[in-house]
Motif scaffolding. Sequence first.
Motif, mmCIF file in Angstrom:
data_model
loop_
_atom_site.group_PDB
_atom_site.id
_atom_site.type_symbol
_atom_site.label_atom_id
_atom_site.label_comp_id
_atom_site.label_asym_id
_atom_site.label_seq_id
_atom_site.Cartn_x
_atom_site.Cartn_y
_atom_site.Cartn_z
ATOM 1 N N SER A 103 58.085 14.891 -23.887
ATOM 2 C CA SER A 103 58.344 14.968 -22.907
ATOM 3 C C SER A 103 59.166 13.800 -23.359
ATOM 4 C CB SER A 103 57.326 14.842 -22.027
ATOM 5 O OG SER A 103 56.978 13.517 -22.272
ATOM 6 N N ASN A 112 52.337 17.345 -25.252
ATOM 7 C CA ASN A 112 52.816 17.552 -24.149
ATOM 8 C C ASN A 112 54.304 16.163 -23.998
ATOM 9 O OD1 ASN A 112 52.650 20.632 -24.527
ATOM 10 N ND2 ASN A 112 50.807 20.253 -22.334
ATOM 11 N N ASP A 149 53.535 22.267 -32.822
ATOM 12 C CA ASP A 149 52.639 21.219 -32.036
ATOM 13 C C ASP A 149 51.342 20.764 -32.098
ATOM 14 O OD1 ASP A 149 54.822 21.443 -29.629
ATOM 15 O OD2 ASP A 149 53.642 22.981 -29.033
ATOM 16 N N PRO A 178 52.884 22.410 -20.137
ATOM 17 C CA PRO A 178 53.079 20.860 -19.286
ATOM 18 C C PRO A 178 54.180 20.934 -18.106
ATOM 19 C CG PRO A 178 55.424 21.384 -21.371
ATOM 20 C CD PRO A 178 54.047 23.072 -20.869
#
Length: 157
Positions: free
Chosen positions: A138, A134, A102, A50
């Motif tokens: 976040s 990402n 992920d 990221p």
Amino acid sequence: MYKPFLLLCAFLLASIAIARGHQSATQEKSGSAEPTMTPEDVAKKNPIAPTPEGLAEARKLFGYHCAMCHGKEGDGKGDLAQEMKLELHDWRDASSIGKITDGELFWIISNGKGKMLGGEGDRTPEKMRWNLVNLVRSFGKKGAPAGDKPKTENPQH
Ligand code: HEC
């Protein structure tokens, strides 16, 4: 003297062959339109770290393609989600998708799942789809829930 007849036969055979070939090609296509997640997909690691730039780009796309369902801040309360009565995860709570890898997030963003039709697939480059992963993660990092972080970690991070 049978020439015209033979020619006609050859023509018919050829058109049958062409039609068959066409049919099987379209069948193959519709078969692959329903992708399934494989263990390799689940185990995939995010190759894109990221960065502020990557997140900013992903956020722009997210505003166009995703926020109407997942909400601008990832709370799952977008207008369309309310209209469709979707029960979406609140990504601001990182644990809501803590058990999803992920690789799975990437697969769902690429292919869609259930009421999330289609997904980004080929219209968005792979790197951008990882940036979306990402971004999704976040949302949960800002107001990270207490007790989720190791105590030694600097709270500024
Ligand atoms: C039509 C509403 C809709 C849109 C638009 C949409 N999603 Fe979803 N999304 C869903 C639904 C519904 C699920 C849950 C699917 C399931 O588990 O059956 C989901 C699940 C996900 C998941 C898996 C994690 C979770 O919370 O279940 C990710 C990641 C995700 N969406 C990302 C995106 C991204 C990125 C976009 C934009 C490119 C997007 N979605 C656009 C409805 C939507």
